[in-house]
Design a protein around this motif. Sequence first.
Motif, short mmCIF file in Angstrom:
data_model
loop_
_atom_site.label_atom_id
_atom_site.label_comp_id
_atom_site.label_asym_id
_atom_site.label_seq_id
_atom_site.Cartn_x
_atom_site.Cartn_y
_atom_site.Cartn_z
N MET A 1 0.67 -1.12 0.02
CA MET A 1 0.11 0.00 -0.06
C MET A 1 0.87 1.13 0.04
N LYS A 2 1.94 1.04 0.71
CA LYS A 2 2.89 2.30 0.97
C LYS A 2 3.40 2.40 -0.48
N LYS A 3 3.80 1.47 -1.25
CA LYS A 3 4.50 1.52 -2.60
C LYS A 3 3.50 2.28 -3.32
N LEU A 4 2.36 1.89 -3.34
CA LEU A 4 1.29 2.37 -4.12
C LEU A 4 1.07 3.84 -3.91
N LEU A 5 0.94 4.30 -2.81
CA LEU A 5 0.89 5.65 -2.32
C LEU A 5 2.00 6.39 -3.02
N ASP A 6 3.44 5.85 -2.84
CA ASP A 6 4.59 6.55 -3.41
C ASP A 6 4.42 6.85 -4.87
N PHE A 7 4.01 5.71 -5.61
CA PHE A 7 3.93 5.64 -6.95
C PHE A 7 2.83 6.62 -7.26
N GLY A 8 1.73 6.68 -6.49
CA GLY A 8 0.77 7.66 -6.85
C GLY A 8 1.11 9.06 -6.77
N ARG A 9 2.24 9.46 -5.92
CA ARG A 9 2.41 10.47 -5.71
C ARG A 9 3.64 11.09 -6.82
N LYS A 10 4.63 10.01 -7.25
CA LYS A 10 5.31 10.40 -8.19
C LYS A 10 4.48 10.46 -9.48
N ALA A 11 3.62 9.70 -9.80
CA ALA A 11 2.77 9.95 -10.98
C ALA A 11 2.09 11.25 -10.94
N LEU A 12 1.46 11.53 -9.98
CA LEU A 12 0.84 12.96 -9.65
C LEU A 12 1.85 13.93 -9.97
N PHE A 13 3.25 13.91 -9.36
CA PHE A 13 4.33 15.00 -9.33
C PHE A 13 4.45 15.09 -11.05
N TYR A 14 4.67 13.78 -11.72
CA TYR A 14 4.98 14.04 -13.28
C TYR A 14 4.00 14.48 -14.11
N VAL A 15 2.74 14.25 -13.72
CA VAL A 15 1.66 14.88 -14.59
C VAL A 15 1.71 16.42 -14.26
N ARG A 16 1.87 16.88 -13.14
CA ARG A 16 1.99 18.30 -12.77
C ARG A 16 3.11 18.89 -13.75
N VAL A 17 4.18 18.35 -13.63
CA VAL A 17 5.32 18.75 -14.26
C VAL A 17 4.98 18.93 -15.92
N LEU A 18 4.63 17.83 -16.25
CA LEU A 18 4.36 17.79 -17.75
C LEU A 18 3.17 18.77 -18.27
N SER A 19 2.10 18.91 -17.35
CA SER A 19 1.01 19.82 -17.44
C SER A 19 1.54 21.53 -17.40
N GLY A 20 2.66 21.58 -16.85
CA GLY A 20 3.09 23.18 -16.43
C GLY A 20 2.42 23.64 -15.21
N TYR A 21 1.59 22.88 -14.67
CA TYR A 21 1.14 23.53 -13.20
C TYR A 21 2.49 23.75 -12.22
N GLU A 22 3.26 22.90 -12.24
CA GLU A 22 4.31 22.78 -10.95
C GLU A 22 5.17 24.16 -11.42
N GLU A 23 5.45 24.46 -12.92
CA GLU A 23 6.21 25.40 -13.35
C GLU A 23 5.57 26.90 -12.96
N ARG A 24 4.21 26.88 -13.10
CA ARG A 24 3.57 27.96 -12.93
C ARG A 24 3.47 28.33 -11.38
N ARG A 25 3.42 27.30 -10.48
CA ARG A 25 3.56 27.52 -9.19
C ARG A 25 4.88 28.06 -8.70
N ILE A 26 6.16 27.46 -9.25
CA ILE A 26 7.19 28.03 -9.08
C ILE A 26 7.31 29.38 -9.39
#
Length: 195
Positions: A1-26
């Motif tokens: 379960m823990k691995k699944l949460l870590d994978f979900g977080r990483k996937a969400l981070f990648y999605v944010r980076v790829l969508s440009g949301y993280e860049e706009r936030r920075i």
Amino acid sequence: MKKLLDFGRKALFYVRVLSGYEERRIRSYRLQLEQRVQQVQARKAAINKVPEQIILSEVRRMVDEMKALNKKLEETETAIEDYFKPLDKEAEIIMKMQIQGEERTSEIMMQALEKQATLQQAEAEKNASKHQVNHAETNMNESEMMEEEKTLTEMLKALQQEVLLEKADTESDVNAHQADNSPINLSSASTTTSK
């Protein structure tokens, strides 16, 4: 379960980076930081300007006070001059009267000396006519007349010198009187202006 949460977080981070949301936030965070820095610098500049403004306002106030003092000094000078104008006129009138009186006395003295000289000339002419009558007596009279003429000329010179000395003394007395009156008048004027 823990691995699944870590994978979900990483996937969400990648999605944010790829969508440009993280860049706009920075970028927005960076803009907020820059705005804060600019506000702090503006406050610092305002704080630094405060002493300069205080000094400038103090200098302006001092200049205004000096201008006011200069105006007061000019007003007091004009008041003093106005106060002394009648006194100066009276002093001039007194001087003229004294000079006229001295001129009259010198003229009277000169007329008296001229009369005395004419009388002595008449006496000398009478003695000269007697001299023609009596040559021996005239020799003695001539020497007496010469002595009398010398004494008369000496008396005339002495009287003229006395008249000139009296004129010079009165002029120096008047000048000294004016010089003595000027500090007294200034002190009295200053007391009247101070009242």
